[in-house]
Design an enzyme around this catalytic site. Structure first.
Site, PDB file in Angstrom:
ATOM      1  N   PRO A  28       3.917  26.259  29.769  1.00 51.51           N
ATOM      2  CA  PRO A  28       3.521  27.671  29.837  1.00 51.51           C
ATOM      3  C   PRO A  28       2.119  27.833  29.260  1.00 51.51           C
ATOM      4  O   PRO A  28       1.930  28.009  28.061  1.00 51.51           O
ATOM      5  CB  PRO A  28       4.577  28.377  28.977  1.00 51.51           C
ATOM      6  CG  PRO A  28       5.092  27.333  28.058  1.00 51.51           C
ATOM      7  CD  PRO A  28       4.958  26.024  28.760  1.00 51.51           C
TER       8      PRO A  28
ATOM      9  N   ASP B 100      -0.747  25.130  25.215  1.00 50.50           N
ATOM     10  CA  ASP B 100       0.694  25.175  25.457  1.00 50.50           C
ATOM     11  C   ASP B 100       1.301  26.232  24.528  1.00 50.50           C
ATOM     12  O   ASP B 100       1.356  26.039  23.318  1.00 50.50           O
ATOM     13  CB  ASP B 100       1.296  23.794  25.180  1.00 50.50           C
ATOM     14  CG  ASP B 100       2.767  23.703  25.567  1.00 50.50           C
ATOM     15  OD1 ASP B 100       3.416  24.756  25.703  1.00 50.50           O
ATOM     16  OD2 ASP B 100       3.273  22.566  25.713  1.00 50.50           O
ATOM     17  N   HIS B 101       1.760  27.339  25.116  1.00 50.04           N
ATOM     18  CA  HIS B 101       2.244  28.462  24.309  1.00 50.04           C
ATOM     19  C   HIS B 101       3.579  28.149  23.628  1.00 50.04           C
ATOM     20  O   HIS B 101       4.020  28.900  22.750  1.00 50.04           O
ATOM     21  CB  HIS B 101       2.395  29.715  25.187  1.00 50.04           C
ATOM     22  CG  HIS B 101       2.118  30.986  24.455  1.00 50.04           C
ATOM     23  ND1 HIS B 101       2.454  31.173  23.133  1.00 50.04           N
ATOM     24  CD2 HIS B 101       1.547  32.150  24.855  1.00 50.04           C
ATOM     25  CE1 HIS B 101       2.101  32.397  22.758  1.00 50.04           C
ATOM     26  NE2 HIS B 101       1.540  32.998  23.784  1.00 50.04           N
ATOM     27  N   ARG B 102       4.234  27.052  24.007  1.00 53.72           N
ATOM     28  CA  ARG B 102       5.454  26.663  23.303  1.00 53.72           C
ATOM     29  C   ARG B 102       5.138  26.189  21.890  1.00 53.72           C
ATOM     30  O   ARG B 102       5.946  26.359  20.970  1.00 53.72           O
ATOM     31  CB  ARG B 102       6.171  25.530  24.065  1.00 53.72           C
ATOM     32  CG  ARG B 102       6.671  25.906  25.450  1.00 53.72           C
ATOM     33  CD  ARG B 102       7.234  24.689  26.162  1.00 53.72           C
ATOM     34  NE  ARG B 102       6.228  23.632  26.302  1.00 53.72           N
ATOM     35  CZ  ARG B 102       6.484  22.419  26.800  1.00 53.72           C
ATOM     36  NH1 ARG B 102       7.703  22.138  27.218  1.00 53.72           N
ATOM     37  NH2 ARG B 102       5.525  21.520  26.898  1.00 53.72           N
TER      38      ARG B 102
ATOM     39  N   VAL C 159       1.848  26.659  20.277  1.00 56.93           N
ATOM     40  CA  VAL C 159       0.857  27.483  19.574  1.00 56.93           C
ATOM     41  C   VAL C 159       0.919  28.921  20.076  1.00 56.93           C
ATOM     42  O   VAL C 159       1.024  29.168  21.273  1.00 56.93           O
ATOM     43  CB  VAL C 159      -0.570  26.914  19.796  1.00 56.93           C
ATOM     44  CG1 VAL C 159      -1.616  27.814  19.171  1.00 56.93           C
ATOM     45  CG2 VAL C 159      -0.672  25.505  19.224  1.00 56.93           C
TER      46      VAL C 159
END
Length: 434
Positions: free
Chosen positions: A228, A404-406, A408
């Site tokens: 994501p 990677d929004h998972r 950060v």
């Protein structure tokens, strides 16, 4: 007759493209003599002969795409062919230490695991040339060593453990590999849709997809589907930095690598990664863990005639700016001249891409999974800006940080980008980065 098949090269590699044949039918070859170059996973890998003999038949030609397990060369290893094999000097292994003697099993039988059945069926086991050389030096038959690397690849430590008489761990005992891929049990969908007949609209031509483009397509699809990704954009005023950079290069000793904007950005990024470890991490969906890395290896996107490759500049946080500039110049030249190995593309914890050197302002760089982030550099250009209360031309560098929004959150990504910009806008700060 021995049928040599494309061996399992590990790390999810299922096929390769023959770049260059180094032998022809009728040639007498020796064991470990290079037979061909195969491009796989962006690197041209030299394939050695598993045994000596006479090349009876070559089943492939340059440009062919071959699958793992496909017959490539038939070797006549009987009679004169077998006699052509060189005598490899066997050196006795070093005297084991007291601890190693204590760890060694009581009998030879327990120290020698059964040879994996798949090793002889699919050709030589997967191992780097340096690992094979070590095995020969330690008088170890590498085909009897159980590899604990990806896809059963034999690693240096596997050979060393075997030589000491220690029972090697099998791949099954090591657990699932860490990475940023799909969660366990999740299958990536296939997109092999049937295309219309484009020739009904006008002339067309078809070309075989090069191996490097296949690799890029797979990696980009994997990244798009599993990461994501969010892109944070900002700008840096590099007017003073550029002035200092040009002055540094003017006064640099002859032969020293030129200091580029990319080299300076890598230095600033490496320093900021130490303060923002989440950007220097990987999300392991298989175990629901975040893997924080205590090293800083920066992948550098290089545009080559054969396609995009991302060699790795290692330990960037421990190197001076001149060292980074020299390393950057070397890996760039090696990438463009295809003088690199697969290991040179492995292990990056973060990436930098300078698409502004070609053109473009902002972009949305693709995160090179399983890394967490990538910083894109746009084209620096002079713009009217308010500086010290006056509108003056300033050199502005656009930055695009994809992450990677998972792993950060947006706030931490913005803080990381701000920290990098602070270093770029204050050249004196770069001196204190170590």
């Amino acid at each position: 007759m021995f049928e040599f098949k494309l061996p399992d090269l590990g790390e999810g590699v299922h096929e390769g493209q023959v770049v260059n044949l180094l032998v022809k039918e009728g040639d007498q070859i020796a064991e470990f003599q290079p037979m061909m170059e195969v491009e796989t996973d962006k690197a041209a890998v030299e394939i050695p002969a598993p045994r000596g003999g006479v090349v009876s038949k070559v089943h492939v030609q340059a440009g062919d795409t071959v699958k793992v397990g496909q017959v490539m060369i038939t070797i006549d290893d009987s009679g004169a062919g077998a006699a052509a094999e060189p005598v490899v000097k066997k050196e006795a292994p070093a005297e084991p230490t007291a601890a190693e003697k204590h760890a060694a099993p009581a009998s030879t039988e327990s120290a020698t695991p059964a040879r994996p059945a798949a090793a002889s069926a699919a050709g030589p086991v997967a191992a780097a040339p340096a690992v094979r050389k070590l095995a020969r030096e330690l008088n170890v038959d590498i085909n009897t060593v159980v590899g604990t690397g990806p896809s059963g690849r034999v690693l240096r430590e596997d050979v060393e453990r075997y030589a000491r008489g220690e029972q090697p761990a099998t791949p099954a005992t090591l657990g699932a590999p860490a990475g940023g891929g799909a969660p366990a049990g999740m299958q990536l969908p296939a997109f092999d849709v049937e295309l219309p007949d484009f020739s009904q609209y006008g002339p067309v031509r078809r070309e075989q997809v090069p191996q490097i483009r296949k690799t890029i397509a797979r990696q980009m699809t994997r990244a798009w589907l599993t990461v994501p990704r969010v892109t944070h954009c900002d700008i840096a005023d590099v007017t003073e930095l550029e002035r200092n950079r040009k002055q540094f290069n003017t006064n640099a000793p002859e032969g020293q690598a030129k200091l580029t904007m990319t080299a300076i950005v890598i230095k600033a990024v490496a320093a900021s990664l130490r303060d923002y470890p989440g950007m220097n991490a990987s999300y392991d969906a298989a175990t629901d863990e975040i893997i924080y890395k205590d090293y800083v290896h920066i992948g550098v996107a290089v545009d080559t005639p054969r396609g995009l490759v991302v060699p790795v500049l290692r330990d960037a946080n421990r190197k001076s700016l001149p060292q980074i500039a020299a390393d950057l110049q070397a890996i760039g030249n090696n990438a463009r001249n295809v003088k690199f190995e697969i290991k040179d593309l492995r292990g990056a914890s973060f990436s930098v891409t300078n698409y502004g050197a070609i053109g473009g302002i902002f972009g949305t760089p693709m995160v090179n999974t399983p890394e967490c982030g990538i910083l894109g550099l746009g084209r620096a250009r002079f713009q009217p800006m308010v500086h010290d209360g006056q509108v003056v031309p300033r050199l502005i560098l656009p930055l695009s940080l994809s992450f990677d929004h998972r792993t950060v959150d947006g706030a931490d990504a913005a803080r990381f980008a701000t920290d990098v910009i602070r270093s770029l806008e204050n050249p004196l700060r770069l001196i204190s980065l170590g």
